[in-house]
Scaffold this motif. Sequence first.
Motif, PDB file in Angstrom:
ATOM      1  N   GLU A   1      -7.128   1.783  -3.259  1.00 24.79           N
ATOM      2  CA  GLU A   1      -6.645   1.539  -1.897  1.00 24.79           C
ATOM      3  C   GLU A   1      -7.699   0.942  -0.979  1.00 24.79           C
ATOM      4  O   GLU A   1      -7.405   0.039  -0.188  1.00 24.79           O
ATOM      5  CB  GLU A   1      -6.181   2.850  -1.272  1.00 24.79           C
ATOM      6  CG  GLU A   1      -4.723   3.147  -1.481  1.00 24.79           C
ATOM      7  CD  GLU A   1      -4.340   4.424  -0.760  1.00 24.79           C
ATOM      8  OE1 GLU A   1      -4.198   5.441  -1.459  1.00 24.79           O
ATOM      9  OE2 GLU A   1      -4.213   4.409   0.482  1.00 24.79           O
ATOM     10  N   ALA A   2      -8.939   1.442  -1.036  1.00 23.25           N
ATOM     11  CA  ALA A   2      -9.974   0.973  -0.110  1.00 23.25           C
ATOM     12  C   ALA A   2     -10.202  -0.528  -0.284  1.00 23.25           C
ATOM     13  O   ALA A   2     -10.168  -1.289   0.688  1.00 23.25           O
ATOM     14  CB  ALA A   2     -11.279   1.743  -0.333  1.00 23.25           C
TER      15      ALA A   2
ATOM     16  N   MET B   1     -10.566   5.144   3.143  1.00 20.47           N
ATOM     17  CA  MET B   1     -11.914   4.630   3.417  1.00 20.47           C
ATOM     18  C   MET B   1     -12.823   5.828   3.752  1.00 20.47           C
ATOM     19  O   MET B   1     -13.075   6.651   2.901  1.00 20.47           O
ATOM     20  CB  MET B   1     -11.865   3.617   4.555  1.00 20.47           C
ATOM     21  CG  MET B   1     -10.814   2.531   4.361  1.00 20.47           C
ATOM     22  SD  MET B   1     -11.381   1.097   3.422  1.00 20.47           S
ATOM     23  CE  MET B   1     -12.154   0.182   4.760  1.00 20.47           C
ATOM     24  N   ASP B   2     -13.322   5.953   4.986  1.00 21.96           N
ATOM     25  CA  ASP B   2     -14.246   7.047   5.314  1.00 21.96           C
ATOM     26  C   ASP B   2     -13.535   8.372   5.616  1.00 21.96           C
ATOM     27  O   ASP B   2     -14.178   9.409   5.714  1.00 21.96           O
ATOM     28  CB  ASP B   2     -15.116   6.657   6.529  1.00 21.96           C
ATOM     29  CG  ASP B   2     -16.205   5.666   6.155  1.00 21.96           C
ATOM     30  OD1 ASP B   2     -16.353   5.388   4.947  1.00 21.96           O
ATOM     31  OD2 ASP B   2     -16.906   5.163   7.050  1.00 21.96           O
ATOM     32  N   ASN B   3     -12.223   8.323   5.772  1.00 21.60           N
ATOM     33  CA  ASN B   3     -11.430   9.531   6.021  1.00 21.60           C
ATOM     34  C   ASN B   3     -11.967  10.362   7.184  1.00 21.60           C
ATOM     35  O   ASN B   3     -12.231  11.555   7.034  1.00 21.60           O
ATOM     36  CB  ASN B   3     -11.363  10.379   4.737  1.00 21.60           C
ATOM     37  CG  ASN B   3     -10.258  11.428   4.806  1.00 21.60           C
ATOM     38  OD1 ASN B   3      -9.321  11.313   5.611  1.00 21.60           O
ATOM     39  ND2 ASN B   3     -10.373  12.470   3.992  1.00 21.60           N
TER      40      ASN B   3
ATOM     41  N   ASN C   1      -2.178  -4.948  -5.960  1.00 17.42           N
ATOM     42  CA  ASN C   1      -3.639  -4.967  -5.804  1.00 17.42           C
ATOM     43  C   ASN C   1      -4.254  -3.563  -5.829  1.00 17.42           C
ATOM     44  O   ASN C   1      -5.234  -3.320  -6.541  1.00 17.42           O
ATOM     45  CB  ASN C   1      -3.997  -5.691  -4.491  1.00 17.42           C
ATOM     46  CG  ASN C   1      -5.472  -6.025  -4.402  1.00 17.42           C
ATOM     47  OD1 ASN C   1      -6.303  -5.135  -4.321  1.00 17.42           O
ATOM     48  ND2 ASN C   1      -5.813  -7.303  -4.426  1.00 17.42           N
ATOM     49  N   HIS C   2      -3.662  -2.624  -5.079  1.00 12.91           N
ATOM     50  CA  HIS C   2      -4.282  -1.291  -5.016  1.00 12.91           C
ATOM     51  C   HIS C   2      -4.141  -0.523  -6.326  1.00 12.91           C
ATOM     52  O   HIS C   2      -4.904   0.412  -6.577  1.00 12.91           O
ATOM     53  CB  HIS C   2      -3.709  -0.475  -3.846  1.00 12.91           C
ATOM     54  CG  HIS C   2      -2.263  -0.122  -4.007  1.00 12.91           C
ATOM     55  ND1 HIS C   2      -1.245  -0.941  -3.578  1.00 12.91           N
ATOM     56  CD2 HIS C   2      -1.653   0.952  -4.566  1.00 12.91           C
ATOM     57  CE1 HIS C   2      -0.077  -0.377  -3.847  1.00 12.91           C
ATOM     58  NE2 HIS C   2      -0.297   0.767  -4.454  1.00 12.91           N
TER      59      HIS C   2
ATOM     60  N   LEU D   1       0.830  -1.224   0.000  1.00 17.53           N
ATOM     61  CA  LEU D   1       0.000   0.000   0.000  1.00 17.53           C
ATOM     62  C   LEU D   1       0.861   1.270   0.000  1.00 17.53           C
ATOM     63  O   LEU D   1       1.972   1.264   0.529  1.00 17.53           O
ATOM     64  CB  LEU D   1      -0.905   0.010   1.242  1.00 17.53           C
ATOM     65  CG  LEU D   1      -2.082  -0.969   1.238  1.00 17.53           C
ATOM     66  CD1 LEU D   1      -2.714  -1.053   2.631  1.00 17.53           C
ATOM     67  CD2 LEU D   1      -3.138  -0.553   0.204  1.00 17.53           C
ATOM     68  N   PRO D   2       0.324   2.344  -0.575  1.00  9.20           N
ATOM     69  CA  PRO D   2       1.052   3.623  -0.599  1.00  9.20           C
ATOM     70  C   PRO D   2       1.554   4.062   0.772  1.00  9.20           C
ATOM     71  O   PRO D   2       2.676   4.562   0.895  1.00  9.20           O
ATOM     72  CB  PRO D   2       0.007   4.604  -1.133  1.00  9.20           C
ATOM     73  CG  PRO D   2      -0.893   3.771  -1.985  1.00  9.20           C
ATOM     74  CD  PRO D   2      -0.952   2.429  -1.311  1.00  9.20           C
TER      75      PRO D   2
END
Lengths: 295, 295
Positions: free
Chosen positions: A106-107, B88-90, A100-101, A85-86
């Motif tokens: 990302e989510a 995600m929801d941040n 994958n992302h 992930l970043p």
Amino acid sequence: MLIDFSEKNLPQVEKEMLEYIEKNTLSNSLKESMSYSVTAGGKRLRPLIVLAVADAFQQKLTTPFYQVAASLEMVHTYSLIHDDLPAMDNDDLRRGKPTNHKIYGEALAILAGDGLLTLAFQLLSEVNLASTEKLLLLQLLTKASGTSGMVSGQVGDTEAEGKVVSLAELQQIHSEKTGALLTYAFMAGGILAQQTPEVLDILQRLGEHIGLAFQIRDDLLDVIGTTEDLGKNVHQDQKLAKSTYPNLLGLNGAKEALKNELKTAEKVIQTLASEPNFNGSVLNEIVALLKLEEV
Amino acid sequence: MLIDFSEKNLPQVEKEMLEYIEKNTLSNSLKESMSYSVTAGGKRLRPLIVLAVADAFQQKLTTPFYQVAASLEMVHTYSLIHDDLPAMDNDDLRRGKPTNHKIYGEALAILAGDGLLTLAFQLLSEVNLASTEKLLLLQLLTKASGTSGMVSGQVGDTEAEGKVVSLAELQQIHSEKTGALLTYAFMAGGILAQQTPEVLDILQRLGEHIGLAFQIRDDLLDVIGTTEDLGKNVHQDQKLAKSTYPNLLGLNGAKEALKNELKTAEKVIQTLASEPNFNGSVLNEIVALLKLEEV
């Protein structure tokens, strides 16, 4: 022969992973994202070790063996998705394919990782084995992959970026980050083959040497390998200013350390030769696989 | 009285979580980040349900009960940490405090979530209960929290942003996202109290109604509540263009739906009254807690 053994058995592991994902996932995009990473290939070293150890003790490999191996590979795959992930290593290439992302965002990548981790334990809790074996495997796998193993090692690895760490600290990080799960692979094979605590101790020791060898080799390949050969970007350690074995020991020192670990691993396998019905030939081939000239 | 019951028992749950984290985490920063979220408070509704159900069947609450409740709260806490992430929801506020990644950064927040999830299953696999009970709890918890439950619901929730979904689709998303884990809480209490499959079915039904009520109430509070009262930012659903019960049913329709679910839940509790040694008074108080005027 390792190659025959792999060709015969690893497709079964992939099949168990994909079937379990298919049967137990409600969201289609989640299913797709998890299946993408699970089929992205890789050496499948961990499930291979589980099955090779069980086979070395002359076990007939049946569905529960493949499922135990599959649950371990799912844990390994989740860790790769999250590591890439970043916010973590920010890698866009893994096993020669976009991470994958990069494909799913990302989510969904975070959730695919969460999903694979949870599914791994779900599969292991449902596998058709005696309750005591199953619970022992669950206890060891959660420990090896969690906060006294892989997750803790990943934190240590992140924190070591840009810092000079000692050889002892580096070994501690790697024994948690990669060693714990490789060690579990050896022990899981022994548990499936219903071996004594004494044999499990020997398998644990074997796992520790293989884990260390694996990491030294990984560090070396990041320096001397190519992106084309490895299917992932090289020189990443330098980019992230990570301490590595070649940094701390020099290129030749690291090569020497790798050889020593593999030699010790071969000796540990020899000590198992006195066990009834033990045949270490495939295990010796796995050790040989980690020699540098095999790249 | 619910308040006495909570004050007596919930500190034990927090104690079990913190002790287990302390004992089983190698990295200090990981320990700190996980402990931060675990002690950030919240209603502790899920462990409260586990313990209240067991207590309703006159069980003496001992360490294994608190540990089962603690492992569930660890799963819930991991899900909040990951849901709040920027990808995600941040969200930057949770239970009146900065969210985990605002304090520890994204990398450590992701790993704290991974760590808590893994530790939850580790704790459950080690708890001092009969193997069959333990394995049943593990099977149900992995299912409820994974790709046929919470993780899948979270994907559905993300995908529904900015889209109009039907009431049936909304209910499906929420039964996965929040209902599954609340339902597990009721069933876990019943399993700890060694109840029959028939009673476990009734507890499952109770959990489903409570889960639905919980989500309708959550949606309503996002419209009519205040950040001060709730300890989290309000009007987030509107900001993310999420479909909600007030959107689909109108404010009064949603209030009516909430009342209906809670009324049904009370009726389900009444059907348990014929069970030997059952006392539903604390469970009824939990239902009352979800009434809107209680906010």
